[in-house]
Write a protein that holds these residues in place. Structure first.
Motif, PDB file in Angstrom:
ATOM      1  N   MET A   1      -7.186  -5.130  15.303  1.00 50.58           N
ATOM      2  CA  MET A   1      -6.976  -3.740  14.899  1.00 50.58           C
ATOM      3  C   MET A   1      -5.656  -3.249  15.484  1.00 50.58           C
ATOM      4  N   PRO A   2      -4.787  -2.694  14.670  1.00 53.92           N
ATOM      5  CA  PRO A   2      -3.515  -2.224  15.196  1.00 53.92           C
ATOM      6  C   PRO A   2      -3.692  -1.024  16.120  1.00 53.92           C
ATOM      7  N   ASP A   3      -2.811  -0.915  17.096  1.00 54.44           N
ATOM      8  CA  ASP A   3      -2.769   0.213  18.008  1.00 54.44           C
ATOM      9  C   ASP A   3      -2.413   1.452  17.185  1.00 54.44           C
ATOM     10  N   LEU A   4      -3.191   2.521  17.295  1.00 53.26           N
ATOM     11  CA  LEU A   4      -2.954   3.716  16.488  1.00 53.26           C
ATOM     12  C   LEU A   4      -1.622   4.374  16.803  1.00 53.26           C
ATOM     13  N   ARG A   5      -1.169   4.259  18.060  1.00 56.57           N
ATOM     14  CA  ARG A   5       0.145   4.819  18.394  1.00 56.57           C
ATOM     15  C   ARG A   5       1.241   4.056  17.667  1.00 56.57           C
ATOM     16  N   VAL A   6       1.111   2.735  17.607  1.00 55.93           N
ATOM     17  CA  VAL A   6       2.081   1.911  16.886  1.00 55.93           C
ATOM     18  C   VAL A   6       2.026   2.239  15.404  1.00 55.93           C
ATOM     19  N   ASN A   7       0.813   2.366  14.876  1.00 53.85           N
ATOM     20  CA  ASN A   7       0.623   2.708  13.466  1.00 53.85           C
ATOM     21  C   ASN A   7       1.346   4.009  13.127  1.00 53.85           C
ATOM     22  N   ASP A   8       1.130   5.047  13.929  1.00 48.96           N
ATOM     23  CA  ASP A   8       1.759   6.340  13.683  1.00 48.96           C
ATOM     24  C   ASP A   8       3.275   6.265  13.823  1.00 48.96           C
ATOM     25  N   TYR A   9       3.742   5.538  14.821  1.00 50.81           N
ATOM     26  CA  TYR A   9       5.177   5.376  15.051  1.00 50.81           C
ATOM     27  C   TYR A   9       5.843   4.712  13.845  1.00 50.81           C
ATOM     28  N   LEU A  10       5.230   3.641  13.354  1.00 49.57           N
ATOM     29  CA  LEU A  10       5.790   2.945  12.194  1.00 49.57           C
ATOM     30  C   LEU A  10       5.725   3.821  10.935  1.00 49.57           C
ATOM     31  N   ARG A  11       4.627   4.515  10.754  1.00 46.64           N
ATOM     32  CA  ARG A  11       4.456   5.400   9.592  1.00 46.64           C
ATOM     33  C   ARG A  11       5.590   6.434   9.537  1.00 46.64           C
ATOM     34  N   GLN A  12       5.991   6.959  10.692  1.00 47.46           N
ATOM     35  CA  GLN A  12       7.065   7.958  10.747  1.00 47.46           C
ATOM     36  C   GLN A  12       8.401   7.403  10.264  1.00 47.46           C
ATOM     37  N   HIS A  13       8.524   6.077  10.249  1.00 47.12           N
ATOM     38  CA  HIS A  13       9.784   5.444   9.870  1.00 47.12           C
ATOM     39  C   HIS A  13       9.730   4.779   8.493  1.00 47.12           C
ATOM     40  N   ILE A  14       8.694   5.068   7.728  1.00 42.01           N
ATOM     41  CA  ILE A  14       8.612   4.585   6.346  1.00 42.01           C
ATOM     42  C   ILE A  14       8.965   5.757   5.446  1.00 42.01           C
ATOM     43  N   ARG A  28       7.029   3.422  -1.201  1.00 43.05           N
ATOM     44  CA  ARG A  28       7.046   3.338   0.272  1.00 43.05           C
ATOM     45  C   ARG A  28       8.163   2.388   0.673  1.00 43.05           C
ATOM     46  N   ASP A  29       9.239   2.944   1.168  1.00 44.16           N
ATOM     47  CA  ASP A  29      10.451   2.198   1.500  1.00 44.16           C
ATOM     48  C   ASP A  29      10.443   1.811   2.975  1.00 44.16           C
ATOM     49  N   ILE A  30      10.429   0.505   3.249  1.00 38.67           N
ATOM     50  CA  ILE A  30      10.404   0.022   4.637  1.00 38.67           C
ATOM     51  C   ILE A  30      11.799  -0.130   5.228  1.00 38.67           C
ATOM     52  N   THR A  31      12.857   0.144   4.460  1.00 43.88           N
ATOM     53  CA  THR A  31      14.214  -0.046   4.963  1.00 43.88           C
ATOM     54  C   THR A  31      14.452   0.652   6.305  1.00 43.88           C
ATOM     55  N   PRO A  32      13.991   1.893   6.513  1.00 44.48           N
ATOM     56  CA  PRO A  32      14.213   2.529   7.816  1.00 44.48           C
ATOM     57  C   PRO A  32      13.569   1.764   8.990  1.00 44.48           C
ATOM     58  N   LEU A  33      12.492   1.038   8.729  1.00 42.71           N
ATOM     59  CA  LEU A  33      11.882   0.222   9.792  1.00 42.71           C
ATOM     60  C   LEU A  33      12.830  -0.871  10.264  1.00 42.71           C
ATOM     61  N   PHE A  40      12.387  -1.794  14.565  1.00 37.55           N
ATOM     62  CA  PHE A  40      12.214  -3.161  14.066  1.00 37.55           C
ATOM     63  C   PHE A  40      11.506  -4.026  15.101  1.00 37.55           C
ATOM     64  N   ARG A  41      11.877  -3.883  16.367  1.00 35.95           N
ATOM     65  CA  ARG A  41      11.225  -4.656  17.443  1.00 35.95           C
ATOM     66  C   ARG A  41       9.753  -4.279  17.568  1.00 35.95           C
ATOM     67  N   VAL A  42       9.442  -2.988  17.497  1.00 33.30           N
ATOM     68  CA  VAL A  42       8.040  -2.557  17.572  1.00 33.30           C
ATOM     69  C   VAL A  42       7.253  -3.174  16.416  1.00 33.30           C
ATOM     70  N   LEU A  43       7.832  -3.164  15.226  1.00 37.08           N
ATOM     71  CA  LEU A  43       7.189  -3.746  14.049  1.00 37.08           C
ATOM     72  C   LEU A  43       6.904  -5.236  14.255  1.00 37.08           C
ATOM     73  N   ILE A  44       7.925  -5.988  14.623  1.00 30.88           N
ATOM     74  CA  ILE A  44       7.758  -7.434  14.806  1.00 30.88           C
ATOM     75  C   ILE A  44       6.782  -7.721  15.935  1.00 30.88           C
ATOM     76  N   ASP A  45       6.912  -6.999  17.044  1.00 33.89           N
ATOM     77  CA  ASP A  45       6.007  -7.220  18.182  1.00 33.89           C
ATOM     78  C   ASP A  45       4.548  -6.972  17.811  1.00 33.89           C
ATOM     79  N   ALA A  46       4.296  -6.003  16.926  1.00 30.41           N
ATOM     80  CA  ALA A  46       2.918  -5.723  16.506  1.00 30.41           C
ATOM     81  C   ALA A  46       2.299  -6.957  15.849  1.00 30.41           C
ATOM     82  N   PHE A  47       3.077  -7.666  15.036  1.00 30.29           N
ATOM     83  CA  PHE A  47       2.579  -8.894  14.406  1.00 30.29           C
ATOM     84  C   PHE A  47       2.534 -10.048  15.404  1.00 30.29           C
TER      85      PHE A  47
END
Length: 184
Positions: A1-14, A28-33, A40-47
């Protein structure tokens, strides 16, 4: 289950682009991520944190054309495993296997090199977004044609109202997504 803080942080950048590529579509454009190195590091680290777990560690990561290449290749590198691209038809130079799937208007075909995976390989299948699920399902079938086992499908975004994630789960594929845009 993803961390909700990470989820919200990433959502703000989509970025949501209304009426693209057609009226009524909320793209839904992921380019800002990808543009911001910290995001980008937070995104990759989540996976990476998920797939470093012994039971979830793949033998290889497969990325779906084209944004799945960006995420999948970096995740594979961080995990110390190989990466294989699943491309649109006609883009791979060696012997391939192919899978055709239906789109809303017409069909599309994806290909994989015939030596990309070995029978029994545990594969993590990566894309940026799950909409109708057609591309990921085609990728799963391609990998299975070569005897690999798709252990999980991973994406940044799930659009559950389009029922793709539901169809994929019904096919037996476990999914892991970080951001859900249910209901718009």
């Amino acid at each position: 289950m993803p961390d909700l803080r990470v989820n919200d942080y990433l959502r703000q950048h989509i970025r949501t682009v209304p009426d693209w590529p057609a009226p009524g579509v909320q793209f839904r454009d992921i380019t800002p991520l990808l543009q911001n190195p910290k995001v980008f590091r937070v995104l990759i680290d989540a996976f990476v944190q998920r797939y470093m777990e012994r039971d979830l560690r793949p033998d290889v990561v497969a990325g779906l054309d084209a944004r799945g290449f960006i995420i999948g290749a970096v995740v594979a590198y961080e995990l110390g495993v190989g990466f294989v691209p699943i491309r649109k038809k006609g883009k791979l130079p060696f012997t391939t296997v192919e899978e055709t799937y239906e789109l809303e208007y017409g069909s599309a075909t994806v290909e994989l090199h015939s030596d990309a995976v070995q029978p029994g390989d545990r594969v993590l299948l990566v894309d940026d977004l799950i909409a109708t699920g057609g591309t990921m399902m085609a990728g799963k079938k391609l990998l299975e044609k070569l005897g690999a086992r798709v252990m999980e499908g991973a994406a940044i975004v799930d659009l559950p109202e389009l029922k793709g994630s539901e169809r994929l789960r019904e096919s037996g594929l476990t999914l892991y997504t970080l951001v859900d845009f249910a209901g718009g």
